[in-house]
Design a protein around this motif. Structure first.
Motif, PDB file in Angstrom:
ATOM      1  N   GLY A 126       0.821  -1.194   0.000  1.00 22.93           N
ATOM      2  CA  GLY A 126       0.000   0.000   0.000  1.00 22.93           C
ATOM      3  C   GLY A 126       0.854   1.242   0.000  1.00 22.93           C
ATOM      4  O   GLY A 126       2.057   1.192   0.269  1.00 22.93           O
ATOM      5  N   LYS A 127       0.228   2.370  -0.324  1.00 23.55           N
ATOM      6  CA  LYS A 127       0.923   3.655  -0.341  1.00 23.55           C
ATOM      7  C   LYS A 127       0.319   4.556   0.714  1.00 23.55           C
ATOM      8  O   LYS A 127      -0.908   4.628   0.874  1.00 23.55           O
ATOM      9  N   CYS A 128       1.182   5.236   1.444  1.00 27.53           N
ATOM     10  CA  CYS A 128       0.740   6.137   2.509  1.00 27.53           C
ATOM     11  C   CYS A 128       1.502   7.445   2.383  1.00 27.53           C
ATOM     12  O   CYS A 128       2.731   7.457   2.475  1.00 27.53           O
ATOM     13  N   GLU A 129       0.782   8.528   2.145  1.00 29.39           N
ATOM     14  CA  GLU A 129       1.397   9.844   2.040  1.00 29.39           C
ATOM     15  C   GLU A 129       1.186  10.604   3.340  1.00 29.39           C
ATOM     16  O   GLU A 129       0.156  10.475   3.995  1.00 29.39           O
ATOM     17  N   THR A 130       2.178  11.386   3.714  1.00 31.17           N
ATOM     18  CA  THR A 130       2.109  12.150   4.957  1.00 31.17           C
ATOM     19  C   THR A 130       2.072  13.641   4.668  1.00 31.17           C
ATOM     20  O   THR A 130       2.527  14.101   3.611  1.00 31.17           O
ATOM     21  N   THR A 163       2.111  13.193   9.717  1.00 35.37           N
ATOM     22  CA  THR A 163       1.033  12.245   9.970  1.00 35.37           C
ATOM     23  C   THR A 163       0.418  11.800   8.653  1.00 35.37           C
ATOM     24  O   THR A 163       0.337  12.563   7.691  1.00 35.37           O
ATOM     25  N   ALA A 164      -0.014  10.535   8.622  1.00 35.69           N
ATOM     26  CA  ALA A 164      -0.581   9.983   7.396  1.00 35.69           C
ATOM     27  C   ALA A 164      -1.933  10.630   7.096  1.00 35.69           C
ATOM     28  O   ALA A 164      -2.756  10.808   7.981  1.00 35.69           O
ATOM     29  N   ALA A 175      -0.129   0.727  -4.115  1.00 34.87           N
ATOM     30  CA  ALA A 175       1.307   0.770  -4.401  1.00 34.87           C
ATOM     31  C   ALA A 175       1.560   0.382  -5.855  1.00 34.87           C
ATOM     32  O   ALA A 175       0.781  -0.358  -6.463  1.00 34.87           O
ATOM     33  N   ALA A 176       2.637   0.903  -6.424  1.00 32.70           N
ATOM     34  CA  ALA A 176       3.022   0.561  -7.797  1.00 32.70           C
ATOM     35  C   ALA A 176       4.016  -0.595  -7.761  1.00 32.70           C
ATOM     36  O   ALA A 176       4.825  -0.721  -6.851  1.00 32.70           O
ATOM     37  N   GLY A 177       3.963  -1.453  -8.748  1.00 40.49           N
ATOM     38  CA  GLY A 177       4.876  -2.585  -8.800  1.00 40.49           C
ATOM     39  C   GLY A 177       4.584  -3.457 -10.001  1.00 40.49           C
ATOM     40  O   GLY A 177       3.731  -3.112 -10.829  1.00 40.49           O
ATOM     41  N   PRO A 178       5.251  -4.588 -10.135  1.00 40.35           N
ATOM     42  CA  PRO A 178       6.274  -5.112  -9.225  1.00 40.35           C
ATOM     43  C   PRO A 178       7.635  -4.470  -9.480  1.00 40.35           C
ATOM     44  O   PRO A 178       7.873  -3.922 -10.554  1.00 40.35           O
ATOM     45  N   PRO A 179       8.549  -4.571  -8.494  1.00 42.73           N
ATOM     46  CA  PRO A 179       9.854  -3.923  -8.641  1.00 42.73           C
ATOM     47  C   PRO A 179      10.823  -4.712  -9.510  1.00 42.73           C
ATOM     48  O   PRO A 179      11.845  -4.183  -9.933  1.00 42.73           O
ATOM     49  N   VAL A 180      10.541  -6.002  -9.752  1.00 45.23           N
ATOM     50  CA  VAL A 180      11.434  -6.851 -10.546  1.00 45.23           C
ATOM     51  C   VAL A 180      10.596  -7.762 -11.438  1.00 45.23           C
ATOM     52  O   VAL A 180       9.375  -7.880 -11.283  1.00 45.23           O
TER      53      VAL A 180
END
Length: 537
Positions: A293-297, A302-303, A309-314
């Motif tokens: 997941g993606k969490c911006e602060t 504070t979130a 989330a973006a992916g996959p990394p490989v």
């Protein structure tokens, strides 16, 4: 509750640990594990640390409320901190002899009540006998199934501290333990099934118990910690509770975790961004972590925004060596240690005496190592194993750390494996460092000398095309560096990546200083044949 039977000390063996004296029948019937002395010493200090931090936090909240009143504002008077009365309620859910519970009652200030629970008749009899022998008036025995007992506790009868130390996995006890713990309480969890948590032979059982699979090799003991945390965090989230790991250790044949539990629906939303799957290369051991997941602060830290989330990394195969990537996890992706908590334990430990706390030196050593671990770099690696993959001579630890530090990356040791390190450097950078060290030894100045590198008797002559090291040694790894990484390292078409192995830096000085300290990692055997025993019948 009395045993109602006069004690004949000659019928028992007296075991002294900490400030408790346990009577065990000379005919062995109840489980006592002396190898867990370190666990019990550390747990006693850990609960003391939690209680002192908890009291300080409650006092700070009280002072803040007082300041807000108009009367105090006008008088400009600060209320004196009050001395707290004993208030801590502790549950040892699987008590056996009652040793741990009695130690908690006798050694931890501010303890009001300790419940030592066990489902075996003989164990409860032993607990009551030991309570009477130790005159431990604040410890009571409870005869019952731990899961049923914790599940049926009403909300006004919960415990500040719940200790789970089963034989094997703690997974079946977590749901009920979360019901039994007070808000902002401390959960202590032991799992001794490292064959499942850190072994390569039982991925299906690991997933069944912990909701994820471990690393088949490499940093499997750290993966074990992260898998247990993932299981606890996802279980807690169902009840709008969030966890904060404050101390997580891989010790001998088990893992031991200290976790604060809070009711916090907002924090529960951060669970996805604190959970990851890991793509583990079966060849060179590279790990690519994928947050779920993606969490911006916001500016306050504070979130405030969540997303995918973006992916996959490989891809399915490692770009470094071409071997297959295994999917591991899901597991906890957040920090494992809390510096404030560890500092408090170390301060308490420094006041204890070696005679009462026989593992005090080991507590200092293990926690010192745990405190300095990088919090944003999941998984350690063993340089000697990478040397074996590349068929190169070992790189001195001092040179390796200096090289990574001079390249702008952080490095730390790890408590979980002697000789291993953690770094936030990308794996391709680590591999390039090893290649350049080999080239330096062979006095190779340019890429045209690859044949010499491949055939040298001191280097990689034993690498064949089917080995993981073959592709690594036969490609320019810097070509796979991201644009951001190249900019960070100052790599251009005219400026290659040159590694400095010799110049000391703050990172290498810090690590080298710690390596020179005589840290006790493993407990000395106090008696003959000291170690884990078989499960009681």
């Amino acid at each position: 509750m009395s045993t109602n039977t006069p004690l004949n000390i000659d019928d028992y063996t007296v075991i002294t640990e900490g400030k408790a004296h346990i009577l065990t029948p000379k005919e062995y019937k109840v489980f006592y594990n002396p190898v867990q002395q370190f666990n019990r010493d550390l747990s006693t200090a850990g609960i003391r640390a939690w209680s002192e931090l908890y009291v300080a936090e409650q006092e700070a909240k009280k002072q803040e409320k007082i300041k807000e009143t108009e009367e105090i504002k006008e008088m400009n008077v600060k209320a004196e901190p009050s001395t707290p009365a004993p208030f801590i309620n502790i549950l040892e859910a699987l008590s056996a002899t009652g040793l741990r519970a009695i130690r908690y009652g006798k050694e931890i200030p501010l303890v009001k009540n300790v419940v030592a629970n066990d489902m075996l008749d003989e164990a409860v009899y032993a607990i009551n006998r030991n309570i009477e022998y130790n005159a431990a008036s604040n410890v009571v025995a409870n005869h019952g199934d731990a899961i049923k007992y914790m599940s049926n506790l009403p909300s006004d009868k919960t415990f500040h501290v719940v200790d789970l130390d089963p034989y094997g996995t703690a997974a079946p006890f977590i749901d009920s333990a979360l019901n039994a713990i007070s808000n902002d309480g401390l959960m202590l969890v032991t799992c001794t099934d490292l064959g499942v948590l850190a072994g390569a032979g039982f991925p299906e059982k690991c997933f069944a118990l912990y909701g994820g699979t471990t690393l088949p090799k490499g940093a499997s003991h750290e993966a074990a910690l992260r898998l247990v945390l993932h299981m606890i965090a996802t279980t807690a989230a169902k009840y709008k509770k969030a966890i904060e790991p404050v101390l997580c250790l891989s010790i001998d044949f088990y893992v031991r975790l200290f976790i604060r539990v809070r009711t916090s629906p907002i924090k529960v939303k951060e669970l996805a961004s604190n959970t990851m799957i890991t793509y583990h290369c079966s060849g060179c051991g590279a790990n690519a972590n994928q947050r779920l997941g993606k969490c911006e602060t916001n500016a306050k830290g504070t979130a405030n925004k969540f997303g995918w989330a973006a992916g996959p990394p490989v891809s399915s195969h490692c770009h470094n060596c071409g071997f297959l990537n295994h999917v591991c996890g899901p597991m906890w992706a957040g920090p494992l240690q809390n510096h404030t908590f560890i500092d408090k334990i170390l301060a308490i430990n420094a006041t204890l005496d070696d005679e009462t706390y026989g593992t005090r030196a080991r507590i200092t050593g293990m926690l010192t190592l745990a405190r300095q671990e990088l919090s944003d770099a999941p998984f350690y690696f063993d340089p000697t194993k990478l040397t074996s993959i590349l068929k190169t001579q070992p790189i001195p630890m001092k040179s390796l750390v200096a090289a990574l530090g001079n390249s702008g990356f952080e490095v730390s040791l790890t408590h979980a494996s002697s000789g291993a390190i953690k770094t936030n450097a990308p794996w391709s950078v680590v591999l390039e460092v090893f290649k350049q060290k080999l080239a330096e030894k062979l006095e190779i100045a340019d890429e045209s000398a690859k044949a010499k590198l491949q055939s040298s008797a001191n280097g990689s002559k034993n690498i064949t095309s089917g080995m993981a090291g073959y592709k690594i040694m036969n490609q320019d790894l810097t070509q796979s560096f991201s644009k951001e990484l190249k900019e960070r390292l100052g790599i251009t078409e005219q400026t290659p990546f040159i590694v400095d192995f010799e110049t000391p830096n703050e990172v290498s000085k810090r690590v080298e200083k710690l390596r020179k300290v005589k840290i006790v990692r493993f407990q000395q055997n106090p008696t003959k044949n000291w170690g884990p025993k078989a499960k009681p019948q």
